[in-house]
Structure formats: C-alpha cells, structure tokens
Design a protein around this motif. Structure first.
Motif, short mmCIF file in Angstrom:
data_model
loop_
_atom_site.label_atom_id
_atom_site.label_comp_id
_atom_site.label_asym_id
_atom_site.label_seq_id
_atom_site.Cartn_x
_atom_site.Cartn_y
_atom_site.Cartn_z
N ILE A 1 19.45 10.21 24.48
CA ILE A 1 19.12 9.44 23.28
C ILE A 1 18.12 8.35 23.67
O ILE A 1 17.09 8.18 23.04
CB ILE A 1 20.39 8.84 22.65
CG1 ILE A 1 21.33 9.96 22.20
CG2 ILE A 1 20.02 7.93 21.48
CD1 ILE A 1 22.69 9.48 21.76
N TYR B 1 23.44 4.56 14.71
CA TYR B 1 24.33 5.49 14.00
C TYR B 1 24.82 4.88 12.68
O TYR B 1 24.91 5.58 11.67
CB TYR B 1 25.51 5.88 14.89
CG TYR B 1 26.34 6.97 14.28
CD1 TYR B 1 25.89 8.29 14.33
CD2 TYR B 1 27.52 6.70 13.62
CE1 TYR B 1 26.62 9.31 13.75
CE2 TYR B 1 28.26 7.71 13.04
CZ TYR B 1 27.81 9.01 13.09
OH TYR B 1 28.52 10.01 12.51
N THR C 1 21.83 5.16 10.17
CA THR C 1 21.23 6.46 9.85
C THR C 1 22.23 7.61 9.79
O THR C 1 21.91 8.66 9.25
CB THR C 1 20.15 6.84 10.88
OG1 THR C 1 20.78 7.07 12.15
CG2 THR C 1 19.09 5.77 11.00
N SER D 1 23.04 9.24 12.36
CA SER D 1 22.63 10.19 13.40
C SER D 1 22.18 9.41 14.64
O SER D 1 22.18 8.18 14.65
CB SER D 1 21.50 11.08 12.89
OG SER D 1 20.31 10.34 12.72
N PHE D 2 21.76 10.14 15.65
CA PHE D 2 21.25 9.55 16.88
C PHE D 2 19.77 9.84 17.01
O PHE D 2 19.29 10.30 18.03
CB PHE D 2 22.03 10.08 18.09
CG PHE D 2 23.48 9.74 18.05
CD1 PHE D 2 23.89 8.42 18.21
CD2 PHE D 2 24.43 10.71 17.82
CE1 PHE D 2 25.24 8.09 18.17
CE2 PHE D 2 25.78 10.38 17.77
CZ PHE D 2 26.18 9.07 17.95
N ASP D 3 19.04 9.56 15.94
CA ASP D 3 17.61 9.82 15.88
C ASP D 3 16.87 8.48 15.87
O ASP D 3 16.90 7.76 14.87
CB ASP D 3 17.31 10.63 14.61
CG ASP D 3 15.84 10.96 14.44
OD1 ASP D 3 14.99 10.41 15.17
OD2 ASP D 3 15.55 11.78 13.56
N TRP D 4 16.22 8.15 17.00
CA TRP D 4 15.57 6.86 17.12
C TRP D 4 14.48 6.66 16.07
O TRP D 4 14.34 5.59 15.49
CB TRP D 4 14.99 6.68 18.53
CG TRP D 4 14.42 5.31 18.70
CD1 TRP D 4 13.12 4.96 18.69
CD2 TRP D 4 15.15 4.10 18.82
NE1 TRP D 4 12.99 3.60 18.82
CE2 TRP D 4 14.23 3.05 18.91
CE3 TRP D 4 16.51 3.79 18.88
CZ2 TRP D 4 14.61 1.71 19.04
CZ3 TRP D 4 16.88 2.46 19.01
CH2 TRP D 4 15.94 1.45 19.09
N ARG D 5 13.70 7.71 15.81
CA ARG D 5 12.61 7.58 14.83
C ARG D 5 13.15 7.31 13.43
O ARG D 5 12.61 6.48 12.70
CB ARG D 5 11.72 8.81 14.87
CG ARG D 5 10.98 8.92 16.20
CD ARG D 5 9.94 9.97 16.26
NE ARG D 5 9.48 10.41 17.55
CZ ARG D 5 9.22 9.69 18.62
NH1 ARG D 5 9.40 8.42 18.60
NH2 ARG D 5 8.79 10.22 19.74
N ALA D 6 14.23 7.98 13.05
CA ALA D 6 14.85 7.73 11.74
C ALA D 6 15.38 6.30 11.68
O ALA D 6 15.27 5.64 10.64
CB ALA D 6 15.97 8.73 11.49
N TYR D 7 15.90 5.81 12.78
CA TYR D 7 16.40 4.44 12.85
C TYR D 7 15.26 3.44 12.63
O TYR D 7 15.38 2.49 11.86
CB TYR D 7 17.08 4.22 14.19
CG TYR D 7 17.53 2.81 14.46
CD1 TYR D 7 18.49 2.19 13.67
CD2 TYR D 7 17.02 2.10 15.54
CE1 TYR D 7 18.92 0.91 13.93
CE2 TYR D 7 17.45 0.81 15.81
CZ TYR D 7 18.39 0.23 15.00
OH TYR D 7 18.82 -1.04 15.26
#
Length: 105
Positions: free
Chosen positions: A37, A80, A83, A85-91
């Motif tokens: 991550i 988390y 978002t 999730s564990f998506d840095w870009r979405a964060y």
C-alpha cells in the motif's frame, strides 16, 4: 508527519533535499512494487534522482522506525475511513474534494 519529526520539520525537510546525514529518519512513499500500500524507506537509501525529481512524492516523514510504523498505520486507517479501500489515489481525490467543498462554504 510524525510527532517527533514535526518538532524538527524545517531541518528534516531541508536535510532530505540536501542529502544530509539523517540517521533514524524515514519517509513514507508510494510503493516501489505493486504488492504494498505504502513503503517505509530510510532517508539514507533515497537515490539522488529521487531527491531531485519533482515527481517523487514523499507522503510522510518520521523520526525512528517505530514512529514511521505508527504514522503509516494512521495514514492507512484514515485512507480506509475516507474511501472504504486501500487506494492512495482515491484517498488523495477524496481529500481534494473535501478541500474544495470547504472553500465553497
């Protein structure tokens, strides 16, 4: 930034850019491999190209490996929570949206 690192924020940021000897200082970065991550890296192992690149993104700075683990735990927990999730870009996009919404009010 970790609480111990924050106490010396200006010196640490300058030292990272200028390749100073910074024992026990770690940076949190986007992962070098797709299996993580985020990565925790000692400042001493940063490559010259990374330090000079405008594209190299340091997400966090910590003093000591223990503080770096706590900082990354906080970052991932916040990611988390915001978002799901564990998506840095979405964060990062979620933070941008929150900042824009705050500017509009």
């Amino acid at each position: 930034m970790g609480s111990h690192a924050a106490k010396k924020r200006p010196e640490l940021l300058r030292g990272i850019r200028e390749k100073a000897f910074l024992p026990e200082v770690y940076v949190i970065t986007l992962p070098e491999s797709g299996n993580h991550i985020l990565d925790i890296r000692p400042v001493g192992l940063l490559k010259d190209e990374e330090r000079k690149s405008r594209d190299f993104l340091i997400l966090g700075v910590a003093k000591g490996y223990g503080e770096s683990k706590e900082l990354i735990r906080q970052m991932i927990d916040d990611m988390y929570q915001r978002t799901g999730s564990f998506d840095w870009r979405a964060y990062m996009e979620a933070l941008d949206r929150e900042a824009e919404a705050g500017e509009e009010t």
